[in-house]
Write an enzyme that holds these catalytic residues in place. Structure first.
Site, mmCIF file in Angstrom:
data_model
loop_
_atom_site.group_PDB
_atom_site.id
_atom_site.type_symbol
_atom_site.label_atom_id
_atom_site.label_comp_id
_atom_site.label_asym_id
_atom_site.label_seq_id
_atom_site.Cartn_x
_atom_site.Cartn_y
_atom_site.Cartn_z
ATOM 1 N N CYS A 97 0.610 -1.324 0.072
ATOM 2 C CA CYS A 97 -0.052 -0.097 -0.315
ATOM 3 C C CYS A 97 0.943 1.151 -0.622
ATOM 4 O O CYS A 97 0.326 2.458 -0.654
ATOM 5 C CB CYS A 97 -0.982 0.076 1.233
ATOM 6 S SG CYS A 97 -2.261 -1.656 1.071
ATOM 7 N N HIS A 246 -4.418 6.833 2.013
ATOM 8 C CA HIS A 246 -4.147 5.938 1.595
ATOM 9 C C HIS A 246 -5.762 5.684 2.011
ATOM 10 O O HIS A 246 -5.572 5.609 2.867
ATOM 11 C CB HIS A 246 -3.464 4.635 2.824
ATOM 12 C CG HIS A 246 -3.776 3.248 1.710
ATOM 13 N ND1 HIS A 246 -3.470 3.139 -0.542
ATOM 14 C CD2 HIS A 246 -3.503 2.577 2.110
ATOM 15 C CE1 HIS A 246 -3.802 1.730 0.080
ATOM 16 N NE2 HIS A 246 -4.418 1.205 1.566
ATOM 17 N N ASN A 276 -10.058 -0.268 -1.495
ATOM 18 C CA ASN A 276 -8.655 -0.413 -1.323
ATOM 19 C C ASN A 276 -7.845 -1.139 -3.019
ATOM 20 O O ASN A 276 -7.954 -2.062 -2.987
ATOM 21 C CB ASN A 276 -8.135 -1.525 -0.215
ATOM 22 C CG ASN A 276 -6.316 -1.076 0.004
ATOM 23 O OD1 ASN A 276 -5.627 -0.419 -0.632
ATOM 24 N ND2 ASN A 276 -6.315 -1.142 1.198
HETATM 25 N N1 COA Z 1 -18.844 -8.843 6.758
HETATM 26 C C1 COA Z 1 -19.738 -9.882 8.095
HETATM 27 N N2 COA Z 1 -19.047 -9.382 8.992
HETATM 28 C C2 COA Z 1 -18.032 -10.254 8.299
HETATM 29 C C3 COA Z 1 -16.837 -9.759 8.331
HETATM 30 C C4 COA Z 1 -17.548 -9.291 6.858
HETATM 31 N N3 COA Z 1 -16.852 -8.519 5.408
HETATM 32 N N4 COA Z 1 -14.933 -9.704 8.256
HETATM 33 C C5 COA Z 1 -15.191 -9.932 9.461
HETATM 34 N N5 COA Z 1 -16.655 -9.943 10.281
HETATM 35 C C6 COA Z 1 -17.140 -10.167 11.482
HETATM 36 C C7 COA Z 1 -16.009 -11.283 11.804
HETATM 37 O O1 COA Z 1 -15.560 -12.684 11.843
HETATM 38 C C8 COA Z 1 -16.204 -10.915 13.523
HETATM 39 O O2 COA Z 1 -17.184 -11.886 14.257
HETATM 40 P P1 COA Z 1 -17.502 -12.153 15.425
HETATM 41 O O3 COA Z 1 -17.431 -11.788 16.462
HETATM 42 O O4 COA Z 1 -18.297 -13.184 15.016
HETATM 43 O O5 COA Z 1 -15.633 -12.803 15.160
HETATM 44 C C9 COA Z 1 -17.217 -9.845 13.362
HETATM 45 O O6 COA Z 1 -17.752 -9.211 12.194
HETATM 46 C C10 COA Z 1 -16.392 -8.421 14.221
HETATM 47 O O7 COA Z 1 -15.001 -8.481 13.234
HETATM 48 P P2 COA Z 1 -13.656 -7.032 14.209
HETATM 49 O O8 COA Z 1 -12.448 -7.919 13.349
HETATM 50 O O9 COA Z 1 -14.068 -6.847 15.585
HETATM 51 O O10 COA Z 1 -14.099 -5.822 13.055
HETATM 52 P P3 COA Z 1 -13.796 -4.770 13.102
HETATM 53 O O11 COA Z 1 -14.725 -3.619 13.978
HETATM 54 O O12 COA Z 1 -12.391 -5.381 13.627
HETATM 55 O O13 COA Z 1 -13.065 -4.441 11.816
HETATM 56 C C11 COA Z 1 -11.578 -4.762 9.601
HETATM 57 C C12 COA Z 1 -12.578 -5.045 10.617
HETATM 58 C C13 COA Z 1 -10.777 -5.668 9.098
HETATM 59 C C14 COA Z 1 -12.937 -4.021 8.741
HETATM 60 C C15 COA Z 1 -10.840 -4.142 10.382
HETATM 61 O O14 COA Z 1 -9.852 -4.017 11.521
HETATM 62 C C16 COA Z 1 -10.429 -2.996 9.554
HETATM 63 O O15 COA Z 1 -10.075 -2.071 8.908
HETATM 64 N N6 COA Z 1 -8.662 -3.051 9.714
HETATM 65 C C17 COA Z 1 -7.772 -2.158 8.896
HETATM 66 C C18 COA Z 1 -7.567 -2.931 7.811
HETATM 67 C C19 COA Z 1 -6.998 -3.054 6.714
HETATM 68 O O16 COA Z 1 -7.207 -1.248 6.769
HETATM 69 N N7 COA Z 1 -6.292 -3.380 6.143
HETATM 70 C C20 COA Z 1 -5.538 -3.075 4.870
HETATM 71 C C21 COA Z 1 -4.232 -2.402 5.596
HETATM 72 S S1 COA Z 1 -3.310 -1.411 4.039
#
Ligand code: COA
Length: 319
Positions: A97, A246, A276
């Site tokens: 990224c 980003h 992204n």
């Molecule tokens: N749809 C529905 N549910 C989903 C899902 C999806 N696409 N992806 C994950 N879940 C579920 C998980 O399994 C979890 O379920 P559980 O509580 O039963 O285990 C629940 O949603 C919550 O997951 P959590 O990880 O707590 O959500 P979050 O609020 O942290 O959001 C991200 C997850 C990935 C959106 C967040 O962590 C994020 O944006 N991180 C940065 C990622 C990023 O930017 N990556 C690229 C960087 S360059």
């Protein structure tokens, strides 16, 4: 175009979950015949036409991507052949990224060193073909989209850095102790065999992410590197006309903007319709900013990126 509802037909997810957690409404996926260098070619041709140069003026290609056409040679070589520019150096930058910032910094350094005059800097990604399109991959797959963008960077005389268009500065960082927080484990030479049945059985051929760790570090590192590049150059956030961050997650972007105390109207976001696009993100943002009338010659622009590696960095441009 692939909407959140389209993804919900492939895996257990929903439009509301995706929008609430990420701000993404839709993303672009290429058709099966299109490669990363094909996307790069489209962006390169548009940038060349836009710059009003003859392609023969290009004396170097720097191609940022984490999704090259093949493991080797790099996507830059495939793009170079498509552009019919044999002989000039062509290199890939594999900084995920933050790839575009690293690529721009490399181009700028080559020009400043007198080793190049006109560098084509491309960021392009085809993620869709490499994502797990089942529920097992939903945490990663909903976040990414395919895309490309390019810039032509040329040598120029800079009399006054406060007025003359140029790449004013770039800042690059990495912390490899987080390498496995966001990575594609396999295939790879770290294993007994580059590629094996076990890789597929364990799903190691799909990106793996510790979303929380990525989130926490992204909201810290992007403001940090923006503050660094501004203070090193005697500029404040008030001097900046446009911020491009980003585009990984709307909540990350909002947090970064809040930490820097900058007004919403000075930020350009594309995440709702691009998701992204990794190394393609910043040039796509710049292009859209221009189309929306938010980027004009003479403006001062700061960009920042963060991603797998971890890598992060910033760029300060007088447009
Ligand atoms: N749809 C529905 N549910 C989903 C899902 C999806 N696409 N992806 C994950 N879940 C579920 C998980 O399994 C979890 O379920 P559980 O509580 O039963 O285990 C629940 O949603 C919550 O997951 P959590 O990880 O707590 O959500 P979050 O609020 O942290 O959001 C991200 C997850 C990935 C959106 C967040 O962590 C994020 O944006 N991180 C940065 C990622 C990023 O930017 N990556 C690229 C960087 S360059």
């Amino acid at each position: 175009m692939v909407t959140n509802d389209d993804l919900a037909e492939l895996m257990d997810t929903s439009h509301d979950w995706i929008v609430q957690r990420t701000g993404i409404h839709e993303r672009r996926w290429v058709d099966p015949e299109t490669s990363t260098s094909d996307l790069g070619l489209e962006a390169a041709n548009a940038a060349i036409a836009d710059a009003g140069i003859d392609p023969s003026e290009i004396d170097m290609i720097v191609f940022a991507t984490l999704s090259p056409d093949h493991e080797f040679p790099g996507a830059a070589c495939f793009l170079q052949a498509k552009l019919d520019l044999p002989g000039i150096p062509a290199m890939d930058v594999r900084q995920q990224c933050t790839g575009f910032v690293y690529a721009l910094s490399t181009a700028d350094a080559m020009i400043r060193a007198g080793n190049a005059d006109t560098v084509l800097v491309v960021g392009a990604e085809v993620h869709s073909k490499g994502l797990d399109q089942t529920t097992a991959g939903r945490d990663v797959t909903v976040l990414f989209g395919d895309g490309a963008g390019a810039l032509v960077v040329q040598s120029t005389e800079v009399g006054d850095a406060r007025h003359d268009a140029h790449v004013w500065d770039t800042r690059l960082h990495a912390d490899g102790s987080f390498a496995e927080a966001l990575w594609l484990p396999a295939p790879g030479m770290a294993y007994e065999r580059f590629i094996s049945e076990e890789h597929f059985e364990e799903g190691l051929n799909y990106p793996q992410m510790d979303g929380r760790t990525v989130f926490v570090n992204a909201v810290k590192r992007m403001p940090e590197t923006v503050e660094e590049i501004l203070s090193e150059n005697g500029v404040t956030t008030d001097d900046i006309d446009l911020f491009v961050f980003h585009q990984a997650n709307m909540r990350i972007i909002e947090s970064v903007a809040h930490r820097l105390g900058i007004p919403e109207e000075k930020v350009v976001n594309t995440i709702d319709h691009t998701a992204n696009t990794t190394a393609a993100t910043l040039p796509i943002c710049l292009d859209e900013a221009r189309d929306r009338g938010k980027l004009e010659p003479g403006m001062l622009v700061v960009g920042a990126a963060f991603g797998s590696g971890f890598t992060w960095g910033s760029m300060l441009l007088r447009w």
